[in-house]
Design a protein around this motif. Sequence first.
Motif, PDB file in Angstrom:
ATOM      1  N   GLY A 123      29.819  77.693  73.427  1.00  0.00           N
ATOM      2  CA  GLY A 123      29.727  78.745  74.440  1.00  0.00           C
ATOM      3  C   GLY A 123      29.293  80.089  73.908  1.00  0.00           C
ATOM      4  N   LEU A 124      29.022  80.188  72.594  1.00  0.00           N
ATOM      5  CA  LEU A 124      28.632  81.463  72.001  1.00  0.00           C
ATOM      6  C   LEU A 124      27.174  81.776  72.347  1.00  0.00           C
ATOM      7  CD1 LEU A 124      29.382  83.801  70.020  1.00  0.00           C
ATOM      8  CD2 LEU A 124      28.481  82.331  68.183  1.00  0.00           C
ATOM      9  N   SER A 125      26.923  82.988  72.788  1.00  0.00           N
ATOM     10  CA  SER A 125      25.541  83.407  73.086  1.00  0.00           C
ATOM     11  C   SER A 125      25.462  84.925  73.052  1.00  0.00           C
ATOM     12  CB  SER A 125      25.090  82.886  74.464  1.00  0.00           C
ATOM     13  OG  SER A 125      25.861  83.482  75.494  1.00  0.00           O
ATOM     14  N   GLY A 126      24.244  85.429  72.813  1.00  0.00           N
ATOM     15  CA  GLY A 126      24.007  86.864  72.871  1.00  0.00           C
ATOM     16  C   GLY A 126      24.456  87.632  71.655  1.00  0.00           C
ATOM     17  N   VAL A 127      24.774  86.970  70.514  1.00  0.00           N
ATOM     18  CA  VAL A 127      25.168  87.684  69.303  1.00  0.00           C
ATOM     19  C   VAL A 127      23.973  87.743  68.362  1.00  0.00           C
ATOM     20  CG1 VAL A 127      27.610  87.103  69.486  1.00  0.00           C
ATOM     21  CG2 VAL A 127      26.079  85.558  68.280  1.00  0.00           C
ATOM     22  N   ILE A 128      23.790  88.899  67.718  1.00  0.00           N
ATOM     23  CA  ILE A 128      22.615  89.080  66.867  1.00  0.00           C
ATOM     24  C   ILE A 128      23.034  89.651  65.516  1.00  0.00           C
ATOM     25  CG2 ILE A 128      21.118  89.491  68.866  1.00  0.00           C
ATOM     26  CD1 ILE A 128      21.181  92.507  68.064  1.00  0.00           C
ATOM     27  N   VAL A 129      22.082  89.637  64.584  1.00  0.00           N
ATOM     28  CA  VAL A 129      22.269  90.274  63.285  1.00  0.00           C
ATOM     29  C   VAL A 129      22.002  91.762  63.444  1.00  0.00           C
ATOM     30  CG1 VAL A 129      21.464  90.412  60.902  1.00  0.00           C
ATOM     31  CG2 VAL A 129      21.576  88.187  62.070  1.00  0.00           C
ATOM     32  N   ALA A 130      22.897  92.581  62.886  1.00  0.00           N
ATOM     33  CA  ALA A 130      22.711  94.038  62.947  1.00  0.00           C
ATOM     34  C   ALA A 130      22.901  94.616  61.558  1.00  0.00           C
ATOM     35  CB  ALA A 130      23.705  94.658  63.925  1.00  0.00           C
ATOM     36  N   GLU A 131      22.147  95.666  61.252  1.00  0.00           N
ATOM     37  CA  GLU A 131      22.249  96.338  59.952  1.00  0.00           C
ATOM     38  C   GLU A 131      23.046  97.617  60.102  1.00  0.00           C
ATOM     39  OE1 GLU A 131      19.374  98.684  56.786  1.00  0.00           O
ATOM     40  OE2 GLU A 131      18.511  97.088  58.033  1.00  0.00           O
ATOM     41  N   VAL A 132      24.020  97.810  59.230  1.00  0.00           N
ATOM     42  CA  VAL A 132      24.819  99.038  59.265  1.00  0.00           C
ATOM     43  C   VAL A 132      23.962 100.194  58.718  1.00  0.00           C
ATOM     44  CG1 VAL A 132      26.879 100.194  58.379  1.00  0.00           C
ATOM     45  CG2 VAL A 132      26.975  97.761  59.014  1.00  0.00           C
ATOM     46  N   ARG A 133      23.849 101.265  59.509  1.00  0.00           N
ATOM     47  CA  ARG A 133      23.074 102.424  59.074  1.00  0.00           C
ATOM     48  C   ARG A 133      23.983 103.577  58.639  1.00  0.00           C
ATOM     49  NH1 ARG A 133      17.586 102.546  60.615  1.00  0.00           N
ATOM     50  NH2 ARG A 133      16.796 100.475  60.132  1.00  0.00           N
ATOM     51  N   GLU A 134      25.111 103.754  59.327  1.00  0.00           N
ATOM     52  CA  GLU A 134      26.010 104.853  58.982  1.00  0.00           C
ATOM     53  C   GLU A 134      27.397 104.520  59.508  1.00  0.00           C
ATOM     54  OE1 GLU A 134      26.469 109.716  59.615  1.00  0.00           O
ATOM     55  OE2 GLU A 134      24.672 108.654  60.348  1.00  0.00           O
ATOM     56  N   TRP A 179      26.759  91.394  65.641  1.00  0.00           N
ATOM     57  CA  TRP A 179      27.030  92.283  66.774  1.00  0.00           C
ATOM     58  C   TRP A 179      26.938  91.471  68.069  1.00  0.00           C
ATOM     59  CZ3 TRP A 179      23.081  96.413  68.849  1.00  0.00           C
ATOM     60  CH2 TRP A 179      23.666  97.123  69.909  1.00  0.00           C
ATOM     61  N   ALA A 180      28.043  91.492  68.802  1.00  0.00           N
ATOM     62  CA  ALA A 180      28.047  90.899  70.145  1.00  0.00           C
ATOM     63  C   ALA A 180      27.782  92.025  71.136  1.00  0.00           C
ATOM     64  CB  ALA A 180      29.388  90.225  70.421  1.00  0.00           C
ATOM     65  N   ILE A 198      34.984  84.858  77.056  1.00  0.00           N
ATOM     66  CA  ILE A 198      34.885  86.271  77.452  1.00  0.00           C
ATOM     67  C   ILE A 198      33.431  86.734  77.365  1.00  0.00           C
ATOM     68  CG2 ILE A 198      35.532  88.624  76.831  1.00  0.00           C
ATOM     69  CD1 ILE A 198      38.192  87.563  75.865  1.00  0.00           C
ATOM     70  N   THR A 199      32.958  87.394  78.422  1.00  0.00           N
ATOM     71  CA  THR A 199      31.641  88.027  78.419  1.00  0.00           C
ATOM     72  C   THR A 199      31.839  89.521  78.212  1.00  0.00           C
ATOM     73  OG1 THR A 199      30.725  86.350  79.894  1.00  0.00           O
ATOM     74  CG2 THR A 199      29.542  88.446  79.744  1.00  0.00           C
ATOM     75  N   LEU A 200      31.192  90.066  77.197  1.00  0.00           N
ATOM     76  CA  LEU A 200      31.423  91.447  76.813  1.00  0.00           C
ATOM     77  C   LEU A 200      30.685  92.423  77.724  1.00  0.00           C
ATOM     78  CD1 LEU A 200      31.224  91.237  72.923  1.00  0.00           C
ATOM     79  CD2 LEU A 200      33.233  91.095  74.381  1.00  0.00           C
ATOM     80  N   ALA A 201      31.335  93.585  77.873  1.00  0.00           N
ATOM     81  CA  ALA A 201      30.738  94.701  78.612  1.00  0.00           C
ATOM     82  C   ALA A 201      31.085  95.975  77.854  1.00  0.00           C
ATOM     83  CB  ALA A 201      31.293  94.757  80.038  1.00  0.00           C
ATOM     84  N   PRO A 202      30.334  97.069  78.064  1.00  0.00           N
ATOM     85  CA  PRO A 202      30.698  98.331  77.405  1.00  0.00           C
ATOM     86  C   PRO A 202      32.134  98.708  77.730  1.00  0.00           C
ATOM     87  CG  PRO A 202      28.529  98.498  78.410  1.00  0.00           C
ATOM     88  CD  PRO A 202      29.111  97.195  78.881  1.00  0.00           C
ATOM     89  N   LYS A 203      32.850  99.178  76.693  1.00  0.00           N
ATOM     90  CA  LYS A 203      34.270  99.481  76.872  1.00  0.00           C
ATOM     91  C   LYS A 203      34.619 100.736  76.093  1.00  0.00           C
ATOM     92  CE  LYS A 203      38.891  97.499  76.201  1.00  0.00           C
ATOM     93  NZ  LYS A 203      39.652  96.335  75.687  1.00  0.00           N
ATOM     94  N   CYS A 237      31.872  91.243  65.060  1.00  0.00           N
ATOM     95  CA  CYS A 237      32.708  90.034  65.203  1.00  0.00           C
ATOM     96  C   CYS A 237      33.292  89.543  63.887  1.00  0.00           C
ATOM     97  CB  CYS A 237      31.892  88.914  65.834  1.00  0.00           C
ATOM     98  SG  CYS A 237      31.286  89.323  67.487  1.00  0.00           S
ATOM     99  N   ALA A 238      34.510  89.026  63.987  1.00  0.00           N
ATOM    100  CA  ALA A 238      35.177  88.326  62.887  1.00  0.00           C
ATOM    101  C   ALA A 238      34.964  86.818  63.059  1.00  0.00           C
ATOM    102  CB  ALA A 238      36.664  88.658  62.881  1.00  0.00           C
TER     103      ALA A 238
END
Length: 832
Positions: free
Chosen positions: A42-53, A93-94, A104-109, A121-122
Amino acid sequence: MKVSVNWLRELLDGLAATDSEIAARLTAAGLEVEGETRLGAGLSGVIVAEVRETRRHPKADKLTLVDVFDGHEVTQVVCGAPNVPAPGGKVVWARPGATLPNGITLAPKEVRGVLSPGMLCAEDELGLGASHEGILILDSDAAPGADAAALLGLPDTILELNVTPNRPDCLGHLGVARELTALFPGARLRPLSADLEPWLSEGPVTELATVTLEDAEGCPRYTARVLLGVKVGQSPLPVRLRLQSLGVRAINDVVDATNLGLLETGHPLHAFDLDRLAGHAIVVRRARPGEPITTLDGQERALTGDDLAICDAERPVAIAGVMGGRHSEVGPATTRILLESAHFAGPRIRRTARRLGLHSEASQRFERGTDPNDGVTLSSLRCARRIALSTGARIARGAIDRYPHPIDPRAIVLRPDRTERLLGTPVSPSEQARILTSLGLTCEGDEGPLRCLVPTFRPDLTREIDLIEEVARVHGYDRVPATLPRATGVGGAPDPAAEAADSARDALWALGLAETLSFAFIAPERIAALGFTDGRSDPLLLQNPLREEQSALRTSLLPGLLAALQHNLSRGVADVALFEIGTTFRRRPRAPQAVSGASCSEGGFAAEDARTCEGKGEPLPDERQMVAGVLSGRRGGWLKPGAELDFSDVKGVVEGLLDRCRIPGTTFRAATSDEAPFFHPGLRAALTVESNGDTALGVLGELHPALRERLGIALPAFAFELDLAPFSTAAPTVMGPLARFPGSSRDSSFFVDAAIPAAAIQAAIVRASLLVESVHIREDYREPGRVPPGKKGLLWSIHYRAPDRTLTDDEVNADHARVMDALKAEFQVDTR
């Protein structure tokens, strides 16, 4: 064994089946799937993100504001993990709209006054495991914006397979994938790349190391490769996660490569630090008795002469097929590796692992049998390639291969028509050939019998019937119709021993006893507790018992029954009446050894035991069918508890058993301490039966108080054990007319010598008159002061009857007088 369905799909082309269909077909074919774990479902919409700061949250010390780059723009995300990487690190990053495995479907919080668009994500949040110690840190080469689920190998299904001991080929993903090519005709194995050319160095391997094979019986084949310029480090995250999902802890990229090789091909491998091997040498030999080695778990172990050791020029560096040694393990400073891929004798590995209590993934596979040919070679090539890819190592040209006696594939002829006869369903010869070919066999023959070459990774296929079974399970047991077999109409001959056991069982049921069943294996201490002084004190011991409590073959049924009695008493059940019918095992005495060259039947053992000569010449045990029982508590009462059981109750049960089973000519006498040391000296009896002389039938009595104390039996208990052999020659049932004329009874009371058994007096009464129909003892009176010293008072009831007339009082009195005269003459009875 755990299997990744994603890995299976990587090994196959054309597998158009769902994970559930794969699990169902494997179970139907004999590889039972005991459990399924869905990773990242059921996992979807998670991507690789680079930490900038990164910077601290203005309103919370334990929260961090993280600027992440998704390949297009930078976004601020609130994170509560303590392990946020420095700028340049890669995370998962989800984003808003992403769905996690928990649904759970994520929304801005808003988090403490700061809006967070999604979350970092862990492992547990991604469905990878249970860890929530921090967010998942990706490898540095992960591209921002890439699909994180695909990078992590998600979703995946982990199947928990119950691989039977005869299928060592399925202890690796390659073997399971091969099964799927047979179960799904459209699937086929992809070729595994084993090309080492890009990483080969100039020098040959023989200039870098030597291998000496001194024990070819324990190690039929040993191969070694050498890798140079190794840089030991951490394995890439996908490798670590794959190992973790299959229950293996990641250590470093070299060890992880050997573990991946084991999980892929099912063949164990081991990597040595070449520079820590004395003389750069490998010597495969029997260990010397007491020779020490410290294994990878840090334990020092003493070897025996039966253990197979992998040694360098000075000492053991590994226990072959079980575990490597601490001295030669690969560590951060390792730069040169000797890679072992070998075939070890399963029984030797099994004995060593069991003796040391050291069962490993490697020993499990070697015990069951590995492939000495392609399995050794392919696993070595694949592992060397994997290490070179991850560490940048160079591979020395060639391999050292010690294989003095090659093991060839086995040839078996299969008759397709016999397959159809046995299965009762049509399976075309071409389909049979397809099934066997898909399982790795080579089949030749267009018409008639098929000549099949069985690869060495299938040691379980040895006969034609084995090939038929392979066809049946792949074709589908559910497709074999249910039909009744044709009966020949020939009845079996009656089995006197089985009939005797059934008669005894029915009799004891009728007498109120309940049947119990216990293991034929028992703890030697339970046998010793009864204090036997004959052959029963020396039980046959199992060479490889599953438990110490079941390490000996029972020589008596009583230890098991007494254990059942103690079990009931400890749970508050005091009124116990149990019996068991079963086999006991006693050692046979060995006859004088035969002269040189003689066979067993020519004098090595007694003639009747000639059939038992096998192995090292130890005769098979003397197996005896016995019946035994145990009683404790009270008799049944009416509206109140009955009286406590005593010796007469167990004697009554035995008499009832003998009467119902029609065993004539039995006599009770006092038992000796050699016959029944476990019974109370004053309350024990032996039973004999008249058949070609007095034959010992068994013993009965009250358990000795000392024995009860040792076994934890708090109440008085009574037991019996009889040999069932005389029961098979029971007297036939004789039907006669009911008595037409009345009988008459006379009671006689007299003193007699206390040493004379009541049974002898009863027999004398029967001999003295032809009119005696039955004799019963009513009283045994021995009160001091009222009975002469050395005497006992007996009260008998004697019933007289004639079959053809009514007896007169004068006839009865005269016959009774003759009986009393005979007793006075033979036993000097003194009438009271």
